[in-house]
Design a protein around this motif. Sequence first.
Motif, mmCIF file in Angstrom:
data_model
loop_
_atom_site.group_PDB
_atom_site.id
_atom_site.type_symbol
_atom_site.label_atom_id
_atom_site.label_comp_id
_atom_site.label_asym_id
_atom_site.label_seq_id
_atom_site.Cartn_x
_atom_site.Cartn_y
_atom_site.Cartn_z
ATOM 1 N N SER A 146 -7.325 -0.929 10.009
ATOM 2 C CA SER A 146 -7.740 -2.187 9.369
ATOM 3 C C SER A 146 -9.166 -2.478 9.785
ATOM 4 O O SER A 146 -9.556 -2.163 10.922
ATOM 5 N N PHE A 159 1.675 9.937 5.952
ATOM 6 C CA PHE A 159 0.879 8.697 5.855
ATOM 7 C C PHE A 159 1.570 7.649 6.718
ATOM 8 O O PHE A 159 2.622 7.121 6.349
ATOM 9 N N ILE A 210 0.836 -1.212 0.000
ATOM 10 C CA ILE A 210 0.000 0.000 0.000
ATOM 11 C C ILE A 210 0.869 1.260 0.000
ATOM 12 O O ILE A 210 0.589 2.223 -0.726
ATOM 13 N N ALA A 268 -6.278 7.289 0.469
ATOM 14 C CA ALA A 268 -5.289 8.080 1.227
ATOM 15 C C ALA A 268 -5.049 9.418 0.530
ATOM 16 O O ALA A 268 -4.935 10.459 1.187
ATOM 17 N N ASN A 290 -2.971 4.255 8.889
ATOM 18 C CA ASN A 290 -3.502 3.045 8.259
ATOM 19 C C ASN A 290 -3.991 2.086 9.345
ATOM 20 O O ASN A 290 -3.203 1.560 10.128
ATOM 21 N N LYS A 297 -4.687 -2.114 15.735
ATOM 22 C CA LYS A 297 -5.372 -1.239 14.781
ATOM 23 C C LYS A 297 -6.489 -0.437 15.456
ATOM 24 O O LYS A 297 -6.765 0.699 15.062
ATOM 25 N N GLU A 352 -12.617 7.834 9.784
ATOM 26 C CA GLU A 352 -11.978 6.624 9.238
ATOM 27 C C GLU A 352 -12.738 6.225 7.982
ATOM 28 O O GLU A 352 -13.955 6.045 8.035
ATOM 29 N N ASN A 357 1.787 4.395 7.668
ATOM 30 C CA ASN A 357 1.321 3.171 7.018
ATOM 31 C C ASN A 357 2.117 1.938 7.440
ATOM 32 O O ASN A 357 1.618 0.815 7.337
ATOM 33 N N ILE A 371 -6.374 1.539 -2.011
ATOM 34 C CA ILE A 371 -6.188 2.190 -0.705
ATOM 35 C C ILE A 371 -5.450 3.515 -0.911
ATOM 36 O O ILE A 371 -5.765 4.530 -0.274
ATOM 37 N N SER A 399 -9.057 2.553 6.453
ATOM 38 C CA SER A 399 -9.188 1.213 7.017
ATOM 39 C C SER A 399 -9.363 0.184 5.905
ATOM 40 O O SER A 399 -10.458 0.005 5.372
#
Length: 249
Positions: free
Chosen positions: A137, A85, A18, A224, A135, A154, A239, A87, A220, A179
């Motif tokens: 989930s 970001f 990602i 973002a 990031n 998460k 989210e 991530n 994704i 997510s």
Amino acid sequence: MKKLENKVAVITGGTTGIGLAAARLFASEGAKVIVTGSNPKTLDVARAELAGVAEVVASDAGSAKDIAALVAHVTDKHGGVDVLFLNAGIAKFAPIGDLDESVFDELFRVNVKGPWLALKSFAPKLRRGGSVILNTSVVGNLGMAGSTAYAATKAAVRSFARTAAAELAGAGVRVNAVSPGPIETPIYGKMGMPAEALKGFAESITAQVPLSRFGRPEEIAKAALFLASDDASYITAEEIVVDGGLSNV
Ligand SMILES: NC(=O)c1ccc[n+]([C@@H]2O[C@H](COP(=O)([O-])OP(=O)(O)OC[C@H]3O[C@@H](n4cnc5c(N)ncnc54)[C@H](OP(=O)(O)O)[C@@H]3O)[C@@H](O)[C@H]2O)c1
């Protein structure tokens, strides 16, 4: 007009999956992109793949020393940061009784302490109008068997998005989360599962996704990008779920 023209974007864990897709997309939208990773092999591959697109920096997300060095490097070179970001992450799944304490600790070091350290160290360097994307989930909101520690990391990161949004609003910085549902990336190959078990795991997840497939990293990255850009100028503490319908159908 490109969506991130003249913006400086830092992506932790941008060497594969990602983060790599986000690095390409953010750069194509005009951002100066810096990505991090911790594995020397994937760092080398990413340096070749992202030549002319993004700078690749070795930086362990869970190390306060590495994050301080990253902040110093980026701000010396670019003055500040517009898009962050967060991530970088790892995943391991096992029933509670089978999950080693050391795995639990490493999941929390990378997935929770990592973004917390980055928020703490980058916050003073974020420019007005900036955007942080965490990031998370879908498993942070589900009761997926085998995911105790990972899902809890998460859920913690989802919480960071709310609190950091409250703390950074006055500085003109938005903080949100993306997510993902199941996304086809190298993360699954790193979970230590035998190939056959991994195949069964992937099939059982696919069967639960209304769109009947894994997502692509680019799907994704686009969410973002939306959160990073002024298109999301009135969105903070939110989210966005990108999961092919998994968590709602
Ligand atoms: N794929 C999915 O289905 C899915 C679903 C929900 C959420 N996510 C989340 O999405 C994020 C990206 O995962 P991905 O699926 O794209 O997996 P990936 O391809 O394995 O990417 C993970 C990235 O994080 C980096 N990373 C891991 N540990 C690190 C550390 N200690 N320090 C710095 N970088 C580190 C990796 O680089 P190195 O290997 O070089 O360290 C890599 O660049 C993770 O936070 C993951 O939890 C993924």
